[in-house]
Design a protein around this motif. Sequence first.
Motif, mmCIF file in Angstrom:
data_model
loop_
_atom_site.group_PDB
_atom_site.id
_atom_site.type_symbol
_atom_site.label_atom_id
_atom_site.label_comp_id
_atom_site.label_asym_id
_atom_site.label_seq_id
_atom_site.Cartn_x
_atom_site.Cartn_y
_atom_site.Cartn_z
ATOM 1 N N MET A 1 0.845 -1.201 0.000
ATOM 2 C CA MET A 1 0.000 0.000 0.000
ATOM 3 C C MET A 1 0.878 1.248 0.000
ATOM 4 S SD MET A 1 -2.859 1.223 2.818
ATOM 5 C CE MET A 1 -3.924 -0.167 2.476
ATOM 6 N N ASP A 2 0.673 2.143 -0.995
ATOM 7 C CA ASP A 2 1.478 3.357 -1.040
ATOM 8 C C ASP A 2 0.870 4.418 -0.126
ATOM 9 O OD1 ASP A 2 -0.665 4.556 -2.384
ATOM 10 O OD2 ASP A 2 0.227 4.270 -4.370
ATOM 11 N N ASN A 3 1.554 5.576 -0.061
ATOM 12 C CA ASN A 3 1.118 6.621 0.864
ATOM 13 C C ASN A 3 -0.285 7.133 0.545
ATOM 14 O OD1 ASN A 3 3.497 6.504 2.307
ATOM 15 N ND2 ASN A 3 4.474 8.175 1.187
ATOM 16 N N ASP A 4 -0.580 7.313 -0.748
ATOM 17 C CA ASP A 4 -1.902 7.825 -1.117
ATOM 18 C C ASP A 4 -2.995 6.847 -0.712
ATOM 19 O OD1 ASP A 4 -0.892 10.161 -2.153
ATOM 20 O OD2 ASP A 4 -0.836 9.437 -4.221
ATOM 21 N N GLN A 5 -2.764 5.580 -0.927
ATOM 22 C CA GLN A 5 -3.756 4.578 -0.529
ATOM 23 C C GLN A 5 -3.934 4.543 0.979
ATOM 24 O OE1 GLN A 5 -1.816 1.260 -2.494
ATOM 25 N NE2 GLN A 5 -3.392 1.174 -4.083
ATOM 26 N N PHE A 6 -2.833 4.656 1.700
ATOM 27 C CA PHE A 6 -2.891 4.691 3.172
ATOM 28 C C PHE A 6 -3.720 5.889 3.620
ATOM 29 C CE2 PHE A 6 -1.645 5.843 7.390
ATOM 30 C CZ PHE A 6 -1.357 4.653 8.041
ATOM 31 N N ASP A 7 -3.394 7.058 3.065
ATOM 32 C CA ASP A 7 -4.100 8.279 3.465
ATOM 33 C C ASP A 7 -5.582 8.196 3.141
ATOM 34 O OD1 ASP A 7 -1.635 9.173 4.226
ATOM 35 O OD2 ASP A 7 -1.456 10.718 2.686
ATOM 36 N N ASP A 8 -5.906 7.691 1.961
ATOM 37 C CA ASP A 8 -7.312 7.606 1.568
ATOM 38 C C ASP A 8 -8.086 6.663 2.488
ATOM 39 O OD1 ASP A 8 -6.817 9.335 -0.506
ATOM 40 O OD2 ASP A 8 -6.688 7.782 -2.050
ATOM 41 N N ALA A 9 -7.477 5.534 2.852
ATOM 42 C CA ALA A 9 -8.152 4.576 3.728
ATOM 43 C C ALA A 9 -8.369 5.158 5.114
ATOM 44 C CB ALA A 9 -7.345 3.280 3.808
ATOM 45 N N LEU A 10 -7.349 5.846 5.636
ATOM 46 C CA LEU A 10 -7.494 6.419 6.966
ATOM 47 C C LEU A 10 -8.500 7.574 6.949
ATOM 48 C CD1 LEU A 10 -4.836 6.761 9.653
ATOM 49 C CD2 LEU A 10 -6.417 8.650 9.296
ATOM 50 N N LEU A 11 -8.462 8.379 5.897
ATOM 51 C CA LEU A 11 -9.419 9.476 5.770
ATOM 52 C C LEU A 11 -10.845 8.952 5.772
ATOM 53 C CD1 LEU A 11 -10.355 12.377 5.120
ATOM 54 C CD2 LEU A 11 -9.850 11.892 2.709
ATOM 55 N N ARG A 12 -11.112 7.933 4.977
ATOM 56 C CA ARG A 12 -12.468 7.404 4.907
ATOM 57 C C ARG A 12 -12.898 6.825 6.259
ATOM 58 N NH1 ARG A 12 -15.916 7.098 1.172
ATOM 59 N NH2 ARG A 12 -14.381 7.743 -0.392
ATOM 60 N N ALA A 13 -12.005 6.094 6.915
ATOM 61 C CA ALA A 13 -12.336 5.539 8.224
ATOM 62 C C ALA A 13 -12.607 6.648 9.232
ATOM 63 C CB ALA A 13 -11.200 4.645 8.715
ATOM 64 N N ALA A 14 -11.815 7.715 9.176
ATOM 65 C CA ALA A 14 -11.981 8.818 10.119
ATOM 66 C C ALA A 14 -13.314 9.529 9.909
ATOM 67 C CB ALA A 14 -10.830 9.815 9.967
ATOM 68 N N MET A 15 -13.674 9.788 8.661
ATOM 69 C CA MET A 15 -14.919 10.505 8.410
ATOM 70 C C MET A 15 -16.133 9.638 8.717
ATOM 71 S SD MET A 15 -13.586 13.314 7.835
ATOM 72 C CE MET A 15 -14.992 14.363 7.445
ATOM 73 N N GLU A 16 -16.009 8.334 8.508
ATOM 74 C CA GLU A 16 -17.103 7.441 8.888
ATOM 75 C C GLU A 16 -17.279 7.420 10.401
ATOM 76 O OE1 GLU A 16 -16.114 3.726 7.111
ATOM 77 O OE2 GLU A 16 -16.740 4.334 5.087
ATOM 78 N N ARG A 17 -16.176 7.410 11.133
ATOM 79 C CA ARG A 17 -16.265 7.418 12.596
ATOM 80 C C ARG A 17 -16.812 8.757 13.093
ATOM 81 N NH1 ARG A 17 -14.585 5.130 17.492
ATOM 82 N NH2 ARG A 17 -14.207 3.164 16.424
ATOM 83 N N ALA A 18 -16.381 9.848 12.475
ATOM 84 C CA ALA A 18 -16.905 11.164 12.861
ATOM 85 C C ALA A 18 -18.407 11.224 12.642
ATOM 86 C CB ALA A 18 -16.198 12.265 12.068
ATOM 87 N N ALA A 19 -18.874 10.648 11.544
ATOM 88 C CA ALA A 19 -20.308 10.643 11.261
ATOM 89 C C ALA A 19 -21.082 9.878 12.328
ATOM 90 C CB ALA A 19 -20.565 10.033 9.884
ATOM 91 N N LEU A 20 -20.491 8.813 12.849
ATOM 92 C CA LEU A 20 -21.168 7.978 13.848
ATOM 93 C C LEU A 20 -21.106 8.571 15.247
ATOM 94 C CD1 LEU A 20 -20.019 4.410 12.733
ATOM 95 C CD2 LEU A 20 -22.339 5.356 12.591
ATOM 96 N N TYR A 21 -19.946 9.113 15.627
ATOM 97 C CA TYR A 21 -19.727 9.494 17.024
ATOM 98 C C TYR A 21 -19.467 10.986 17.229
ATOM 99 C CZ TYR A 21 -19.068 4.443 17.280
ATOM 100 O OH TYR A 21 -19.247 3.094 17.177
ATOM 101 N N GLY A 22 -19.350 11.745 16.153
ATOM 102 C CA GLY A 22 -19.059 13.172 16.276
ATOM 103 C C GLY A 22 -17.578 13.454 16.149
ATOM 104 N N TRP A 23 -17.265 14.656 15.691
ATOM 105 C CA TRP A 23 -15.872 15.038 15.498
ATOM 106 C C TRP A 23 -15.101 15.063 16.817
ATOM 107 C CZ3 TRP A 23 -12.269 15.282 11.950
ATOM 108 C CH2 TRP A 23 -11.122 16.045 12.190
ATOM 109 N N ALA A 24 -15.724 15.532 17.876
ATOM 110 C CA ALA A 24 -15.032 15.680 19.159
ATOM 111 C C ALA A 24 -14.536 14.337 19.690
ATOM 112 C CB ALA A 24 -15.952 16.349 20.178
#
Length: 216
Positions: A1-24
């Motif tokens: 997995m290259d850096n862009d793929q790593f970043d994209d996967a973490l970004l998507r996971a982070a925004m999905e978690r924010a949607a579920l539990y809030g940014w804070a």
Amino acid sequence: MDNDQFDDALLRAAMERAALYGWARLSVVDAARDAGMPLEEARRRFPAKTAILLKLGRLADESALVDDGSTGTVREQLFDALMRRFDVLQQYREGVRAVMRALPFDPALALFLAATTAQSMRWMAGAAGLDTSGPLGALRLQGLIGVWTYTMRAWERDDTEDMSRTMAALDQALDRAGRLGSLLARRGAATPAAGPAMEPIDPAIDLPLDPQAEPR
């Protein structure tokens, strides 16, 4: 997995978690674990939670700044560029809305996004041929921030699949900006008399571009 793929996967996971539990309640550690990513690499590439927003902002701006060879008026170029930004944000819609809901309760986040909004809009203005230097340029930049903020609020409430309400709001905001006369005049164009001032704006709603990166 290259850096862009790593970043994209973490970004998507982070925004999905924010949607579920809030940014804070979001942390990079939780996002990395959700994505099945090694924590040491997540720490290196996302040292703070705001780095998640920087990544999303860069993706949005890179999409907006793609040169597709089309020509048009400043208004047309700004409309197309800003809608391309919304196309990217739409992919992370619920996470972005979670960030927006957190703003009234997180002054540091609001200040961070206000600064990075200005940088993103400076890039948009430059790409459309607008001069943002000097006092008049500063007014142009503030006007464009106002256009984005107004449209962002409409996008937050837009439940249409084709973002038709967002497009209508952007049209309306650009029309208001155009009534300022010189706001949408290209670099080096003659400056007409100024029209009526826009209503006060709140630049604190946006997703950012790296504030240390300057357009050339």
